[in-house]
Design an enzyme around this catalytic site. Structure first.
Site, PDB file in Angstrom:
ATOM      1  N   CYS A 115      19.911  -5.966  -1.857  1.00  0.00           N
ATOM      2  CA  CYS A 115      21.088  -5.451  -2.571  1.00  0.00           C
ATOM      3  C   CYS A 115      20.721  -4.248  -3.418  1.00  0.00           C
ATOM      4  O   CYS A 115      20.239  -4.385  -4.546  1.00  0.00           O
ATOM      5  CB  CYS A 115      21.697  -6.549  -3.450  1.00  0.00           C
ATOM      6  SG  CYS A 115      23.203  -6.025  -4.302  1.00  0.00           S
ATOM      7  N   CYS A 137      22.724  -3.976  -6.689  1.00  0.00           N
ATOM      8  CA  CYS A 137      22.255  -4.874  -7.751  1.00  0.00           C
ATOM      9  C   CYS A 137      20.929  -4.416  -8.340  1.00  0.00           C
ATOM     10  O   CYS A 137      20.741  -4.411  -9.563  1.00  0.00           O
ATOM     11  CB  CYS A 137      22.100  -6.286  -7.206  1.00  0.00           C
ATOM     12  SG  CYS A 137      23.545  -6.966  -6.382  1.00  0.00           S
ATOM     13  N   ASP A 138      19.992  -4.046  -7.460  1.00  0.00           N
ATOM     14  CA  ASP A 138      18.601  -3.881  -7.883  1.00  0.00           C
ATOM     15  C   ASP A 138      18.073  -2.451  -7.835  1.00  0.00           C
ATOM     16  O   ASP A 138      16.991  -2.186  -8.357  1.00  0.00           O
ATOM     17  CB  ASP A 138      17.701  -4.756  -7.008  1.00  0.00           C
ATOM     18  CG  ASP A 138      18.094  -6.223  -7.064  1.00  0.00           C
ATOM     19  OD1 ASP A 138      18.514  -6.668  -8.143  1.00  0.00           O
ATOM     20  OD2 ASP A 138      17.996  -6.919  -6.038  1.00  0.00           O
TER      21      ASP A 138
END
Length: 309
Positions: A135, A138-139
């Site tokens: 992701c 997200c990251d």
């Protein structure tokens, strides 16, 4: 027991729909095996609107807390529970659970989500969430000013690369073939960036590291030669597997088993069944999009049920 609506799935889509359904006083049964969706594995989520930083486990807990705050006369929560089939009838849909329980509802919203197609090479499982991630939204910012790799050649891979190029030092794309599956406009834009490197006919063979990712070993599928490229992060974009196997052939799906939905309403091929989130054939899949699509579908469900009465 008979309900207005059955919601299946406990990620952002299912939770958003449950809150809206309860507020609209739809008699709803909310069925989920687990809470939070795919993001539960993320250590930091930085794009959940209204919250600068939150972990995946915290997000799941917050979704659960919000839904449970509405539990009562209008909303019944069945968890942990796994739906195993739907049996559409003339005026209702029967939801069958793994434990044999059955619930009947006038409408169903499927928010079963999806799972990332996992990279199955040595080191991939060992370094999952230790430099290897599924992701970028997200990251990705955690790898600012670092060298990273993207594994994949479709739109998701190139969109991930485009995002990473905004803050990473370099982005190396590993593509298994000579040609890309992504659309030409996105490919051109990414390849035009000076910090992009592309390795074609590349078959990743191992993720290397020491506590955290330090590199990728890959093989040239034409020559058989193996090399190692040092990177601090590996972003895997080799496809999603929608959680739709349990539906059989009840609903129309695309080639990769995503549910086909009307983009305006979220309605599936069955007039009493809607879907939202990563289990659908929507063009983009993220937490915020899933929640928004579920709310849109819920609004259409509400209007459909109320005008039918």
């Amino acid at each position: 027991m008979f309900y207005d609506l059955a919601i299946i799935g406990g990620g952002p889509a299912g939770a958003a729909a449950a809150v809206y359904a309860a507020r609209k006083r739809l008699k709803t049964v909310f069925i989920t095996e687990e809470w939070g969706g795919q993001s539960t594995v993320s250590t930091e989520i930085q794009n959940w609107i209204g919250t600068p930083v939150i972990s995946g486990t915290e997000l799941a807990a917050n979704l659960r807390k919000h839904v449970e705050s509405y539990a009562g006369e209008s909303l019944s929560i069945v968890s942990p529970a796994r739906a195993t089939s739907l049996a559409p009838q003339e005026t209702l849909i029967e939801v069958v659970l793994a434990n044999g329980s059955r619930y009947e509802a006038k409408a169903v919203l499927i928010a079963a989500g999806a799972r990332r197609r996992k990279l199955e090479i040595p080191g991939a499982a060992e370094y999952d969430q230790k430099g290897l991630t599924y992701c970028a939204s997200c990251d990705g910012p955690l790898f600012a000013d670092k060298d990273v790799a993207v594994i994949g050649g479709g739109n998701a891979a190139f969109e991930t690369a485009a995002q990473l190029l905004a803050y990473c030092k370099t982005v190396t794309i590993f593509n298994r073939t000579e040609t890309f599956r992504a659309d030409e406009i996105t490919v051109r834009a990414v390849l035009a960036h000076p910090n992009t490197r592309v390795i074609k006919n590349a078959e990743p063979t191992a993720i290397l590291g020491n506590q955290f990712v330090e590199g990728v070993r890959w093989k040239d599928s034409k020559t058989g030669k193996e090399e190692v490229i040092p990177v601090a992060g590996v972003f895997v974009e080799i496809g999603l597997l929608p959680n739709t196997e349990w539906l059989g052939d009840v609903l129309e799906m695309n080639q990769i088993k995503q549910l086909k939905v009307d983009p305006r309403t979220g309605r599936t091929s069955h007039p009493r069944i809607w879907a939202a989130g990563d289990c659908t054939d929507g063009l983009y899949h993220q937490n915020n999009i899933a929640a928004g699509d579920a709310v849109k579908a819920l609004e259409d469900i509400y209007m459909t049920l109320r005008t039918a009465q």
